[in-house]
Design an enzyme around this catalytic site. Structure first.
Site, short mmCIF file in Angstrom:
data_model
loop_
_atom_site.label_atom_id
_atom_site.label_comp_id
_atom_site.label_asym_id
_atom_site.label_seq_id
_atom_site.Cartn_x
_atom_site.Cartn_y
_atom_site.Cartn_z
N LYS A 1 0.86 -1.19 0.00
CA LYS A 1 0.00 0.00 0.00
C LYS A 1 0.88 1.22 0.00
CE LYS A 1 -4.44 0.93 0.28
NZ LYS A 1 -5.59 0.08 -0.09
N ASP B 1 -7.04 4.40 -4.44
CA ASP B 1 -7.67 4.27 -3.13
C ASP B 1 -8.30 5.65 -2.89
OD1 ASP B 1 -7.64 2.17 -0.72
OD2 ASP B 1 -7.45 4.13 0.20
N1 GLU Z 1 -7.39 0.28 -2.79
C1 GLU Z 1 -8.13 -0.89 -3.11
C2 GLU Z 1 -8.18 -1.81 -1.91
O1 GLU Z 1 -8.19 -1.34 -0.79
C3 GLU Z 1 -7.69 -1.56 -4.40
C4 GLU Z 1 -6.26 -1.97 -4.48
C5 GLU Z 1 -5.85 -2.48 -5.85
O2 GLU Z 1 -6.67 -2.57 -6.76
O3 GLU Z 1 -4.66 -2.78 -5.99
O4 GLU Z 1 -8.26 -3.00 -2.00
#
Ligand code: GLU
Length: 451
Positions: free
Chosen positions: A129, A169
């Site tokens: 992340k 996100d």
């Molecule tokens: N931010 C999204 C999550 O919390 C998607 C992450 C992604 O697609 O890599 O899962």
């Protein structure tokens, strides 16, 4: 250390000591360790090779300066983060969040959750992340572009389609992904489409990716309701948030015959007894980038806006609650109010939106509770489908992509449900998700040796 097996308590103590002040990260680890007591009782081998300790320690953490020039010629400085949490199952995968509240503890909690979430999808993706304390609100497109370019000038050296694959996100959508991918392509001189997901169709994006988190949460809740012989038909639903996740939750719930009567943003919420008008909401949020109070103004006719000082979206009576805004947005008090009003199911569209007190209240009241790491996994699962399309230079139809998403969500529901049963806690999706996700990651780590 409430509720944590004795053997696991020193692990949490060490996480707290090592990551001082990172309360959201402690909370996320606490919740997973609470579920693992039953695992180590059954499979003591997971305590060997310090597997649980290693899972709690990110493989790599990158923190960097992001200098950029605003429209007035002033130099601004933000901080950038990428936490590459775990790559046992595949390249690090997870979104970027741009929000003033972002700090290393928030990114670490999100990366930790992402690792288990990604494992639950059954796709070959590890967990990571990133983000920045940059606030895109009120910034022009040109400012957002310069910020994204500066961020990528540093971050690009840590990314790659086989290494680390960011996505969106909170605060990061198609516009930001486009700017970041553009700068990555320029710096590396490679058209490496699989290095980002959530791209526009023109750059190898996947159909249904924008809709996927909201649709996926709706499929998950539908599957939970079916275990009780019911479904969305005729149910009243409250959704928090009004971003991508909320918008496509509202769309799918409506197509399943449910009625979404409330949604929100950080300033407050609106109640529309006729059901939220999706075209109007999309226009306000996606096109004009305005606040939710505009919805009440434009709709008129008995639709109220209530500011967050004067109430909570969770006071609106509903059968199903789908928190789709941010972490710890649903408190113990909110949970009590939902239970008093007869809520029967909660599906978390956001990451960790319910506080531990709220989760306990739902559990004690017998409410079906789908935790974010299972219920909102549709977004990242569809990101993995985007990576698959990029790798094979293919582009699937909306129907094909949505039908894979639907299958994956059904699979996640079933594995959580079965795992909870197997470990003696039928109906406990929190336990089921934590254990099933953990076992997949831990098994993969064990066979790779001590790395
Ligand atoms: N931010 C999204 C999550 O919390 C998607 C992450 C992604 O697609 O890599 O899962």
């Amino acid at each position: 250390m409430n509720g944590i097996d004795e053997k696991l308590q020193p692990i949490l103590a060490e996480v707290i000591r090592r990551n001082a002040g990172e309360t959201e990260f402690h909370q996320a680890v606490h919740e997973v360790l609470e579920s693992l007591g039953r695992v180590v009782a059954k499979h003591p081998q997971f305590l060997d090779q310090a597997l649980i300790e290693r899972i709690c320690e990110p493989e790599r953490q990158i923190i960097f300066r992001i200098p950029w020039v605003d429209d007035n010629g002033q130099v601004q400085i933000n901080r950038g983060f990428r936490v590459q949490f775990n790559s046992a199952l595949g390249p690090y995968k997870g979104g970027m969040r741009f929000h003033p509240s972002v700090n290393v503890g928030i990114i670490k909690f999100l990366g930790f959750e992402q690792t288990f979430k990604n494992a639950l999808t059954g796709m070959p993706i590890g967990g990571g992340k990133g983000g920045s304390d940059f606030d895109p609100k009120g910034r022009t497109d040109a400012e957002v572009m310069r910020f994204c370019q500066s961020l990528m000038t540093e971050l690009h050296r840590h990314l790659g389609e086989q290494t680390d694959v960011p996505a969106g996100d909170i605060g990061v959508g198609g516009r930001e992904i486009g700017f970041m991918f553009g700068q990555f392509k320029r710096l590396t001189n490679r058209y490496e489409a699989g290095v980002f997901t959530g791209k526009a169709l023109a750059h190898g994006g996947s159909r249904a990716r924008t809709e996927a988190t909201g649709y996926g949460n709706t499929y998950f809740v539908q599957a939970m309701l079916q275990t009780k012989g019911t479904d969305f038909e005729g149910k009243k639903v409250a959704v928090s948030g009004s971003g991508n996740v909320a918008i496509y939750t509202i769309e799918k719930v409506s197509s399943f015959g449910g009625k979404v009567v409330a949604c929100s943003d950080s300033s407050g919420f609106v109640v529309d007894r006729d059901g939220i008008d999706l075209d109007l909401l999309k226009e306000i949020k996606d096109v004009r980038r305005e606040r939710i109070s505009e919805y009440a103004k434009l709709k008129g006719n008995g639709v109220h806006f209530i500011s967050s000082e004067n109430g909570s979206v969770w006071d609106v009576p509903c059968d199903v609650a789908m928190p789709s805004a941010t972490q710890n947005e649903l408190s113990g008090k909110d949970a009590l109010s939902l239970v008093k009003n007869g809520v029967m199911a909660v599906g978390e569209g956001a990451n960790m939106p319910s506080t531990p007190e709220a989760i306990k209240i739902f559990k004690d009241a017998g409410v079906l509770f789908g935790p974010g790491k299972a219920a909102n996994a549709g977004g990242v699962a569809t990101s993995a489908l985007e990576m698959q399309q990029n790798a094979s230079r293919d582009s699937w139809t909306f129907e094909q992509t949505e039908s894979r998403l639907c299958e994956i969500m059904r699979g996640i529901h079933d594995v959580c449900h079965q795992t909870a049963e197997e470990y003696g806690a039928p109906g406990d999706y929190v336990l089921g998700a934590n254990i099933a996700g953990f076992i997949r990651v831990a098994e993969a780590m064990r066979t790779l040796g001590v790395i």
